[in-house]
Scaffold this motif. Structure first.
Motif, PDB file in Angstrom:
ATOM      1  N   ARG A  12      10.175  19.589  65.697  1.00 31.93           N
ATOM      2  CA  ARG A  12      11.370  21.159  66.097  1.00 31.93           C
ATOM      3  C   ARG A  12      11.488  21.881  66.917  1.00 31.93           C
ATOM      4  O   ARG A  12      12.542  21.958  67.634  1.00 31.93           O
ATOM      5  CB  ARG A  12      11.386  21.581  64.322  1.00 31.93           C
ATOM      6  CG  ARG A  12      11.738  20.965  63.118  1.00 31.93           C
ATOM      7  CD  ARG A  12      12.449  21.945  61.640  1.00 31.93           C
ATOM      8  NE  ARG A  12      12.191  20.933  60.701  1.00 31.93           N
ATOM      9  CZ  ARG A  12      11.105  20.956  60.022  1.00 31.93           C
ATOM     10  NH1 ARG A  12      10.272  22.227  60.433  1.00 31.93           N
ATOM     11  NH2 ARG A  12      11.199  20.332  58.887  1.00 31.93           N
ATOM     12  N   GLU A  13      10.088  22.258  67.241  1.00 30.97           N
ATOM     13  CA  GLU A  13      10.148  23.051  68.317  1.00 30.97           C
ATOM     14  C   GLU A  13      10.292  21.914  69.995  1.00 30.97           C
ATOM     15  O   GLU A  13      10.748  22.778  70.743  1.00 30.97           O
ATOM     16  CB  GLU A  13       8.427  23.701  68.607  1.00 30.97           C
ATOM     17  CG  GLU A  13       8.515  24.907  67.583  1.00 30.97           C
ATOM     18  CD  GLU A  13       6.864  25.783  67.560  1.00 30.97           C
ATOM     19  OE1 GLU A  13       6.370  25.319  68.412  1.00 30.97           O
ATOM     20  OE2 GLU A  13       7.436  25.990  66.812  1.00 30.97           O
ATOM     21  N   ALA A  14       9.652  20.835  70.122  1.00 26.70           N
ATOM     22  CA  ALA A  14       9.628  19.746  70.984  1.00 26.70           C
ATOM     23  C   ALA A  14      10.943  19.379  70.981  1.00 26.70           C
ATOM     24  O   ALA A  14      11.739  19.336  72.144  1.00 26.70           O
ATOM     25  CB  ALA A  14       8.986  18.549  70.698  1.00 26.70           C
ATOM     26  N   ALA A  16      14.079  21.180  70.385  1.00 28.67           N
ATOM     27  CA  ALA A  16      14.745  22.614  69.916  1.00 28.67           C
ATOM     28  C   ALA A  16      13.928  22.832  72.115  1.00 28.67           C
ATOM     29  O   ALA A  16      15.916  23.155  73.078  1.00 28.67           O
ATOM     30  CB  ALA A  16      14.230  23.501  70.018  1.00 28.67           C
ATOM     31  N   ARG A  17      13.455  22.555  72.312  1.00 21.88           N
ATOM     32  CA  ARG A  17      12.844  22.639  73.968  1.00 21.88           C
ATOM     33  C   ARG A  17      13.822  21.539  74.662  1.00 21.88           C
ATOM     34  O   ARG A  17      14.106  22.110  75.444  1.00 21.88           O
ATOM     35  CB  ARG A  17      11.571  22.345  74.316  1.00 21.88           C
ATOM     36  CG  ARG A  17      10.414  23.828  74.183  1.00 21.88           C
ATOM     37  CD  ARG A  17       9.219  23.924  75.068  1.00 21.88           C
ATOM     38  NE  ARG A  17       8.235  22.210  73.914  1.00 21.88           N
ATOM     39  CZ  ARG A  17       7.825  22.407  73.427  1.00 21.88           C
ATOM     40  NH1 ARG A  17       6.763  23.430  72.532  1.00 21.88           N
ATOM     41  NH2 ARG A  17       7.013  21.508  72.542  1.00 21.88           N
ATOM     42  N   GLU A  18      13.574  20.292  74.032  1.00 19.85           N
ATOM     43  CA  GLU A  18      14.803  19.387  74.661  1.00 19.85           C
ATOM     44  C   GLU A  18      16.165  19.933  74.975  1.00 19.85           C
ATOM     45  O   GLU A  18      16.814  19.064  75.649  1.00 19.85           O
ATOM     46  CB  GLU A  18      13.650  18.251  73.807  1.00 19.85           C
ATOM     47  CG  GLU A  18      14.744  17.213  75.406  1.00 19.85           C
ATOM     48  CD  GLU A  18      14.496  15.344  74.391  1.00 19.85           C
ATOM     49  OE1 GLU A  18      15.062  14.788  74.787  1.00 19.85           O
ATOM     50  OE2 GLU A  18      13.060  15.445  73.579  1.00 19.85           O
ATOM     51  N   GLY A  20      17.566  22.634  75.109  1.00 20.25           N
ATOM     52  CA  GLY A  20      17.326  23.285  75.973  1.00 20.25           C
ATOM     53  C   GLY A  20      17.836  23.195  77.045  1.00 20.25           C
ATOM     54  O   GLY A  20      18.313  23.479  77.997  1.00 20.25           O
ATOM     55  N   GLU A  21      16.675  22.443  77.313  1.00 21.86           N
ATOM     56  CA  GLU A  21      16.848  22.045  78.366  1.00 21.86           C
ATOM     57  C   GLU A  21      17.989  20.943  79.126  1.00 21.86           C
ATOM     58  O   GLU A  21      18.201  21.402  79.959  1.00 21.86           O
ATOM     59  CB  GLU A  21      15.907  20.421  79.234  1.00 21.86           C
ATOM     60  CG  GLU A  21      14.412  20.568  79.271  1.00 21.86           C
ATOM     61  CD  GLU A  21      13.154  19.842  78.853  1.00 21.86           C
ATOM     62  OE1 GLU A  21      13.460  18.676  79.292  1.00 21.86           O
ATOM     63  OE2 GLU A  21      11.778  20.320  78.741  1.00 21.86           O
ATOM     64  N   TYR A  33      25.641  23.832  71.904  1.00 20.42           N
ATOM     65  CA  TYR A  33      23.816  23.988  71.734  1.00 20.42           C
ATOM     66  C   TYR A  33      23.478  25.383  70.338  1.00 20.42           C
ATOM     67  O   TYR A  33      22.473  24.284  69.656  1.00 20.42           O
ATOM     68  CB  TYR A  33      23.626  25.143  73.152  1.00 20.42           C
ATOM     69  CG  TYR A  33      22.269  25.201  73.112  1.00 20.42           C
ATOM     70  CD1 TYR A  33      20.929  24.709  73.086  1.00 20.42           C
ATOM     71  CD2 TYR A  33      21.824  26.499  72.890  1.00 20.42           C
ATOM     72  CE1 TYR A  33      19.839  25.010  73.036  1.00 20.42           C
ATOM     73  CE2 TYR A  33      20.486  27.440  72.535  1.00 20.42           C
ATOM     74  CZ  TYR A  33      19.535  26.425  72.478  1.00 20.42           C
ATOM     75  OH  TYR A  33      18.055  26.685  73.399  1.00 20.42           O
ATOM     76  N   LEU A  37      21.078  23.407  67.440  1.00 18.17           N
ATOM     77  CA  LEU A  37      19.657  23.557  67.257  1.00 18.17           C
ATOM     78  C   LEU A  37      19.838  23.706  65.628  1.00 18.17           C
ATOM     79  O   LEU A  37      18.363  23.856  65.108  1.00 18.17           O
ATOM     80  CB  LEU A  37      19.687  25.099  68.145  1.00 18.17           C
ATOM     81  CG  LEU A  37      18.493  25.539  68.269  1.00 18.17           C
ATOM     82  CD1 LEU A  37      17.467  24.963  69.023  1.00 18.17           C
ATOM     83  CD2 LEU A  37      18.590  27.180  68.908  1.00 18.17           C
ATOM     84  N   TRP A  41      17.287  22.625  62.961  1.00 15.85           N
ATOM     85  CA  TRP A  41      16.156  23.339  62.338  1.00 15.85           C
ATOM     86  C   TRP A  41      15.956  23.100  61.221  1.00 15.85           C
ATOM     87  O   TRP A  41      15.593  23.531  60.568  1.00 15.85           O
ATOM     88  CB  TRP A  41      16.040  24.824  63.100  1.00 15.85           C
ATOM     89  CG  TRP A  41      15.482  25.688  63.960  1.00 15.85           C
ATOM     90  CD1 TRP A  41      16.271  25.821  65.510  1.00 15.85           C
ATOM     91  CD2 TRP A  41      14.032  25.476  64.351  1.00 15.85           C
ATOM     92  NE1 TRP A  41      15.574  26.596  65.790  1.00 15.85           N
ATOM     93  CE2 TRP A  41      14.482  26.302  66.036  1.00 15.85           C
ATOM     94  CE3 TRP A  41      12.878  25.937  64.178  1.00 15.85           C
ATOM     95  CZ2 TRP A  41      12.487  26.050  66.205  1.00 15.85           C
ATOM     96  CZ3 TRP A  41      11.721  25.003  64.699  1.00 15.85           C
ATOM     97  CH2 TRP A  41      11.438  25.497  66.263  1.00 15.85           C
ATOM     98  N   ALA A  62       9.302  11.695  72.655  1.00 19.29           N
ATOM     99  CA  ALA A  62       9.017  12.875  72.173  1.00 19.29           C
ATOM    100  C   ALA A  62       7.582  12.666  71.781  1.00 19.29           C
ATOM    101  O   ALA A  62       6.853  11.875  70.370  1.00 19.29           O
ATOM    102  CB  ALA A  62       9.812  13.386  71.120  1.00 19.29           C
TER     103      ALA A  62
END
Length: 142
Positions: A12-14, A16-18, A20-21, A33, A37, A41, A62
């Motif tokens: 999930r964090e990966a 979310a980072r993607e 965000g990019e 966004y 998001l 989550w 990923a």
């Protein structure tokens, strides 16, 4: 990857980072966004993550985070060697004098001591550490 497998916080964090990019590149608005998001989550499987990226390019696969293993085999594979305690020079000199003196009285002992030194002492006290850098031409030994 099987889309029905459950995912964890790392995936999930990966994601979310993607996302965000993509937001930083201006591909989605702030409202999109936050909506996507929330989808990320609340996702339980990899298939639940897909709708958040349905209209966004996914240039990279990923990757699951690498967990650093502390097993001796894993450390050896990474080029890690344990830091050995420093042996003071006077102690080394004393041991060398005793071995040489005893070698004059028992020549076979001198041969055994030389073999032990070469095989064990030199092998385990050699101070070569791997400074890991990625890439095929970036190996650095110190």
């Amino acid at each position: 990857m099987n889309d029905r497998l459950r995912i964890g916080d790392a995936e999930r964090e990966a994601a979310a980072r993607e996302l965000g990019e993509h937001f930083a590149m201006g591909r989605i608005t702030a409202d999109e966004y936050t909506e996507r998001l929330e989808q990320i989550w609340s996702a339980r499987t990899a298939a639940d993550l897909a709708p958040a990226f349905r209209d966004l390019p996914r240039p990279r696969v990923a990757q699951q985070p690498r967990v650093a293993s502390t097993s001796p085999a894993a450390r050896r594979e990474r080029g890690w060697r344990p830091e050995l305690p420093h042996i003071p020079f006077p102690f080394k000199l004393l041991v060398a004098i005793v071995v040489i003196w005893w070698g004059f009285h028992h020549p076979l002992f001198l041969l055994i001591a030389a073999v032990v030194y070469v095989v064990f002492v030199r092998r385990f006290t050699h101070r070569r550490r791997w400074h890991g850098r990625s890439g095929p031409w970036s190996h650095s030994w110190r």
